[in-house]
Design an enzyme around this catalytic site. Sequence first.
Site, PDB file in Angstrom:
ATOM      1  N   HIS A  18      38.614  23.615 -38.372  1.00  0.00           N
ATOM      2  CA  HIS A  18      39.494  24.103 -37.433  1.00  0.00           C
ATOM      3  C   HIS A  18      39.744  25.607 -37.321  1.00  0.00           C
ATOM      4  CE1 HIS A  18      40.757  19.578 -36.730  1.00  0.00           C
ATOM      5  NE2 HIS A  18      39.669  19.789 -35.832  1.00  0.00           N
ATOM      6  N   HIS A  41      31.747  15.148 -30.194  1.00  0.00           N
ATOM      7  CA  HIS A  41      32.710  13.937 -31.040  1.00  0.00           C
ATOM      8  C   HIS A  41      33.957  14.545 -30.984  1.00  0.00           C
ATOM      9  CE1 HIS A  41      28.216  13.524 -31.968  1.00  0.00           C
ATOM     10  NE2 HIS A  41      28.573  12.147 -32.433  1.00  0.00           N
ATOM     11  N   SER A 103      40.304  18.997 -32.666  1.00  0.00           N
ATOM     12  CA  SER A 103      39.350  20.097 -32.064  1.00  0.00           C
ATOM     13  C   SER A 103      39.467  20.144 -30.515  1.00  0.00           C
ATOM     14  CB  SER A 103      37.959  19.718 -32.470  1.00  0.00           C
ATOM     15  OG  SER A 103      37.371  18.663 -32.225  1.00  0.00           O
ATOM     16  N   GLU A 121      33.668  11.351 -26.085  1.00  0.00           N
ATOM     17  CA  GLU A 121      34.596  10.144 -27.120  1.00  0.00           C
ATOM     18  C   GLU A 121      34.100   9.062 -26.646  1.00  0.00           C
ATOM     19  OE1 GLU A 121      36.051  10.479 -30.176  1.00  0.00           O
ATOM     20  OE2 GLU A 121      35.695   8.243 -29.854  1.00  0.00           O
ATOM     21  N   GLY A 147      27.789  11.513 -27.660  1.00  0.00           N
ATOM     22  CA  GLY A 147      27.798  12.807 -27.534  1.00  0.00           C
ATOM     23  C   GLY A 147      26.475  13.648 -27.873  1.00  0.00           C
ATOM     24  N   ASP A 168      30.612  17.103 -34.332  1.00  0.00           N
ATOM     25  CA  ASP A 168      31.475  16.722 -35.509  1.00  0.00           C
ATOM     26  C   ASP A 168      31.382  15.298 -35.901  1.00  0.00           C
ATOM     27  OD1 ASP A 168      33.334  16.371 -37.563  1.00  0.00           O
ATOM     28  OD2 ASP A 168      34.958  16.860 -36.279  1.00  0.00           O
TER      29      ASP A 168
HETATM   30  C1  LIG Z   1      35.135  13.325 -36.885  1.00  0.00           C
HETATM   31  S1  LIG Z   1      35.866  12.692 -35.707  1.00  0.00           S
HETATM   32  C2  LIG Z   1      36.126  13.696 -34.371  1.00  0.00           C
HETATM   33  C3  LIG Z   1      37.384  14.875 -34.762  1.00  0.00           C
HETATM   34  C4  LIG Z   1      37.451  16.041 -33.949  1.00  0.00           C
HETATM   35  N1  LIG Z   1      36.218  16.618 -33.501  1.00  0.00           N
HETATM   36  C5  LIG Z   1      38.413  16.957 -34.563  1.00  0.00           C
HETATM   37  O1  LIG Z   1      38.095  17.939 -35.182  1.00  0.00           O
HETATM   38  O2  LIG Z   1      39.766  16.979 -34.293  1.00  0.00           O
HETATM   39  C6  LIG Z   1      34.602  11.810 -34.843  1.00  0.00           C
HETATM   40  C7  LIG Z   1      34.537  11.180 -33.535  1.00  0.00           C
HETATM   41  O3  LIG Z   1      33.615  10.715 -32.902  1.00  0.00           O
HETATM   42  C8  LIG Z   1      33.644   9.456 -32.139  1.00  0.00           C
HETATM   43  N2  LIG Z   1      32.275   8.857 -31.967  1.00  0.00           N
HETATM   44  C9  LIG Z   1      31.591   8.297 -32.982  1.00  0.00           C
HETATM   45  N3  LIG Z   1      30.211   8.331 -32.447  1.00  0.00           N
HETATM   46  C10 LIG Z   1      30.235   9.088 -31.375  1.00  0.00           C
HETATM   47  C11 LIG Z   1      28.843   9.151 -30.350  1.00  0.00           C
HETATM   48  N4  LIG Z   1      27.895   8.628 -30.695  1.00  0.00           N
HETATM   49  N5  LIG Z   1      29.668   9.949 -29.369  1.00  0.00           N
HETATM   50  C12 LIG Z   1      30.658  10.400 -29.309  1.00  0.00           C
HETATM   51  N6  LIG Z   1      31.918  10.194 -29.874  1.00  0.00           N
HETATM   52  C13 LIG Z   1      31.377   9.473 -30.832  1.00  0.00           C
HETATM   53  C14 LIG Z   1      34.358   8.725 -33.036  1.00  0.00           C
HETATM   54  O4  LIG Z   1      35.260   7.720 -32.487  1.00  0.00           O
HETATM   55  C15 LIG Z   1      35.478   9.775 -33.562  1.00  0.00           C
HETATM   56  O5  LIG Z   1      36.602   9.835 -32.752  1.00  0.00           O
END
Ligand SMILES: C[S@@+](CC[C@H](N)C(=O)[O-])C[C@H]1O[C@@H](n2cnc3c(N)ncnc32)[C@H](O)[C@@H]1O
Length: 283
Positions: A18, A41, A103, A121, A147, A168
């Site tokens: 971040h 993500h 993020s 998401e 994503g 992410d």
């Molecule tokens: C590491 S976290 C993201 C944290 C966020 N980027 C942050 O920095 O605050 C990953 C997220 O991706 C979501 N996720 C998992 N597979 C995904 C996909 N194929 N497409 C979109 N979201 C996905 C999960 O539910 C989770 O909330």
Amino acid sequence: MNYRHSYHAGNFADVMKHALLVALIDALGRKPSPLAVLDTHAGIGLYDLSGQEAQATGEWRDGIGRLLDLPSDPAMPPALRQWLDMVRAVIGAHDGRLFYPGSPTVVARMLRPGDTLTCCELHPDDQKSLRRLFRHDSNVSVHGRDGYEAITALLPPRQAKRGLVLMDPPFEHRDEFARLAQAIITARRRFATGIVAAWYPIKHRAPTRAFLNSLRDAGQRNLLALELTLRPPLDPARLNGSGLLVANPPFRFDHTARAILDSLCPVLGDEGAQASVEWVVPE
Ligand SMILES: C[S@@+](CC[C@H](N)C(=O)[O-])C[C@H]1O[C@@H](n2cnc3c(N)ncnc32)[C@H](O)[C@@H]1O
């Protein structure tokens, strides 16, 4: 989908990601033309660190927990200070309760009129929370879609010629490094002027080296790898470090990132912690 970011929010990896994200958006915001950000993500955007999940792991205590009480230091890199001020402002807006901005919130707070943020998401509950968080923000849109698939569907952005794609993924799948590498290549092909930033875990060296080498071998250029290891990455069962690969970084971003990582390293890591800024392939 078992991964829930609320267990990990505010940990050392989030802090690094971040703070660097603020530096990237800050650099993009220096030109007046609009920018578009795609967060592939996104998570839920705002995390209650006093909640059950965050308390269960306590990971945030060795992340944002170590920074909140730092005395104000004029030598702190500007983007790091800007991000910390943002976290404190979010906590202030929640009557001092420890709410940590994910993020999408970090980006949304830096958007100017005309800039846009698109979030993907896939988890149904997290998607609902994210929609609720941004229900009044007309420049933020939330998609309940994959994503990786959105990279093909939503790039290049219609709204702007400049911008950032943040990837992410949760690294739940064995082939996540390979999927991420392919997604970076696709995103750059579709949005050649955009910056692409991709987070990756550092457990041990072999997978991260293979990931970076695969991009180099695929002919990708202008790739900067930013890494923070808390300890030598020898135990593959532990998250020993965190990396952010930045493709098409802003001018002199290697210097900006170096200053941020050098400031974070002694605070987040113990003896043996290391920060590294490496051009995987120069421009
Ligand atoms: C590491 S976290 C993201 C944290 C966020 N980027 C942050 O920095 O605050 C990953 C997220 O991706 C979501 N996720 C998992 N597979 C995904 C996909 N194929 N497409 C979109 N979201 C996905 C999960 O539910 C989770 O909330």
